[in-house]
Design a protein around this motif. Sequence first.
Motif, PDB file in Angstrom:
ATOM      1  N   MET A  34       0.816  -1.213   0.000  1.00 34.51           N
ATOM      2  CA  MET A  34       0.000   0.000   0.000  1.00 34.51           C
ATOM      3  C   MET A  34       0.855   1.270   0.000  1.00 34.51           C
ATOM      4  N   PRO A  35       1.955   1.347   0.745  1.00 30.61           N
ATOM      5  CA  PRO A  35       2.778   2.565   0.715  1.00 30.61           C
ATOM      6  C   PRO A  35       3.386   2.813  -0.678  1.00 30.61           C
ATOM      7  N   HIS A  36       3.751   4.071  -0.898  1.00 31.50           N
ATOM      8  CA  HIS A  36       4.226   4.502  -2.221  1.00 31.50           C
ATOM      9  C   HIS A  36       5.739   4.704  -2.238  1.00 31.50           C
ATOM     10  N   PRO A  37       6.536   3.725  -2.630  1.00 33.64           N
ATOM     11  CA  PRO A  37       7.995   3.912  -2.656  1.00 33.64           C
ATOM     12  C   PRO A  37       8.429   5.002  -3.633  1.00 33.64           C
ATOM     13  N   GLU A  38       7.631   5.222  -4.700  1.00 29.84           N
ATOM     14  CA  GLU A  38       8.027   6.254  -5.683  1.00 29.84           C
ATOM     15  C   GLU A  38       7.917   7.665  -5.097  1.00 29.84           C
ATOM     16  N   ARG A  39       7.171   7.795  -3.983  1.00 27.02           N
ATOM     17  CA  ARG A  39       7.059   9.116  -3.351  1.00 27.02           C
ATOM     18  C   ARG A  39       8.128   9.299  -2.268  1.00 27.02           C
ATOM     19  N   ALA A  40       8.999   8.321  -2.138  1.00 28.51           N
ATOM     20  CA  ALA A  40      10.071   8.406  -1.138  1.00 28.51           C
ATOM     21  C   ALA A  40      11.360   7.900  -1.775  1.00 28.51           C
ATOM     22  N   SER A  41      11.668   8.446  -2.946  1.00 26.84           N
ATOM     23  CA  SER A  41      12.859   7.983  -3.659  1.00 26.84           C
ATOM     24  C   SER A  41      13.867   9.089  -3.909  1.00 26.84           C
ATOM     25  N   GLU A  42      13.622  10.257  -3.316  1.00 31.01           N
ATOM     26  CA  GLU A  42      14.567  11.366  -3.450  1.00 31.01           C
ATOM     27  C   GLU A  42      14.614  12.086  -2.116  1.00 31.01           C
ATOM     28  N   GLU A  43      15.807  12.437  -1.692  1.00 31.58           N
ATOM     29  CA  GLU A  43      15.987  13.077  -0.380  1.00 31.58           C
ATOM     30  C   GLU A  43      15.108  14.317  -0.242  1.00 31.58           C
ATOM     31  N   VAL A  44      14.943  15.054  -1.324  1.00 35.42           N
ATOM     32  CA  VAL A  44      14.170  16.303  -1.280  1.00 35.42           C
ATOM     33  C   VAL A  44      12.706  16.040  -0.894  1.00 35.42           C
ATOM     34  N   LEU A  45      12.247  14.830  -1.078  1.00 30.94           N
ATOM     35  CA  LEU A  45      10.863  14.488  -0.731  1.00 30.94           C
ATOM     36  C   LEU A  45      10.726  14.039   0.726  1.00 30.94           C
ATOM     37  N   GLY A  46      11.843  13.989   1.441  1.00 27.67           N
ATOM     38  CA  GLY A  46      11.768  13.639   2.858  1.00 27.67           C
ATOM     39  C   GLY A  46      12.288  12.254   3.179  1.00 27.67           C
ATOM     40  N   SER A  47      12.447  11.432   2.161  1.00 23.61           N
ATOM     41  CA  SER A  47      13.011  10.085   2.358  1.00 23.61           C
ATOM     42  C   SER A  47      13.398   9.522   0.999  1.00 23.61           C
ATOM     43  N   ASN A  48      14.474   8.772   0.964  1.00 18.99           N
ATOM     44  CA  ASN A  48      14.776   8.056  -0.278  1.00 18.99           C
ATOM     45  C   ASN A  48      14.861   6.551  -0.030  1.00 18.99           C
ATOM     46  N   ASP A  49      14.161   6.105   1.013  1.00 20.79           N
ATOM     47  CA  ASP A  49      14.162   4.670   1.321  1.00 20.79           C
ATOM     48  C   ASP A  49      13.514   3.847   0.200  1.00 20.79           C
ATOM     49  N   GLY A  50      12.543   4.464  -0.481  1.00 18.70           N
ATOM     50  CA  GLY A  50      11.790   3.719  -1.503  1.00 18.70           C
ATOM     51  C   GLY A  50      12.644   3.289  -2.678  1.00 18.70           C
ATOM     52  N   ILE A  51      13.684   4.073  -2.942  1.00 19.65           N
ATOM     53  CA  ILE A  51      14.475   3.786  -4.144  1.00 19.65           C
ATOM     54  C   ILE A  51      15.116   2.402  -4.087  1.00 19.65           C
TER      55      ILE A  51
END
Lengths: 82, 231
Positions: free
Chosen positions: B201-218
């Motif tokens: 359910m969570p969106h890894p593509e929304r957490a793939s750049e540091e500027v978005l608050g997290s890049n764990d999704g990448i």
Amino acid sequence: MQYRAEVTIERKSGMLDPEGTTIKRALEHLGYHTNDIKTSKRYIIDLEEESSELAETKVDEMCQKLIANPMIHNYTIDLREV
Amino acid sequence: MTIAIIQFGGSNCDLDVLHVLEDVVGTDAELVWYKEHDLDKYEAAIIPGGFSYGDYLRAGAIASRTPIMDSIKKMADEGKPIMGICNGFQILTESGLLDGALTTNEYPKFRCEWTNLRVETNDSPFTSAFKKGEVIRIPIAHMEGNFYADEATLSNMEDNDLVAFRYVDSEGHVTEEVNPNGSQENIAGTLSGNRNVMGLMPHPERASEEVLGSNDGIRMFKSMVEYISSR
């Protein structure tokens, strides 16, 4: 023959019904106390088949393949000739 | 190596996934409209989030019965990795590629917020770049993310290490308070029996750049790419 099937889809017992719970709470604000509220969905399907048995079989297939999710739903079919 | 991003009417995270794959991960990806039926040239597929067919009937139900899903099943049978994000997870459960169902959130509200996830297994094409037990930050955005499965299915998932992620607190504990939607056992993502299909359910593509608050999704996308290269 023309038939009308009324299909009712309900959640299996024991499953949460968040919509029903919300309605129950809203009714309580209005002063109505209920023990439980469950929601269901009804589909009215008009179809043409040679016999009521065939029509019932077809509608049952539709429920199993698409209209219901057997993992979480029970369904009933109420068929009549129109 | 090209990854297919499947678009249905109502998909709306397709371009975000494309951006991450092409511009952040640096791999080839293509948008594929659901009327396409030959997916043989793709090495993997991602079913992105959105509201396919307006969530009519049940979230994911209509999309899961379109002919392209037969091609997705064929890819899955060939061992190619298939990832479904949010509405994509709903489509994968509705199609039978993943067990269980996603129903209305326990508190029936659309929840759009950051969640902490615990990586439950790194034995999959999507999680190999993580450490088992690691806590990562990925946001959710859904109203039908309440994971439900019967007892037999849940114990099979447990026995075979098929839970990919659970909602946890920042320390990694599974608690009722941090369960955003009422999912059984805080389940946020699952794997198929042969481990090459994952839905979350969570969106890894929304957490793939540091500027978005997290890049764990990448790391999910990087795990996928590494898996494809090693095949």
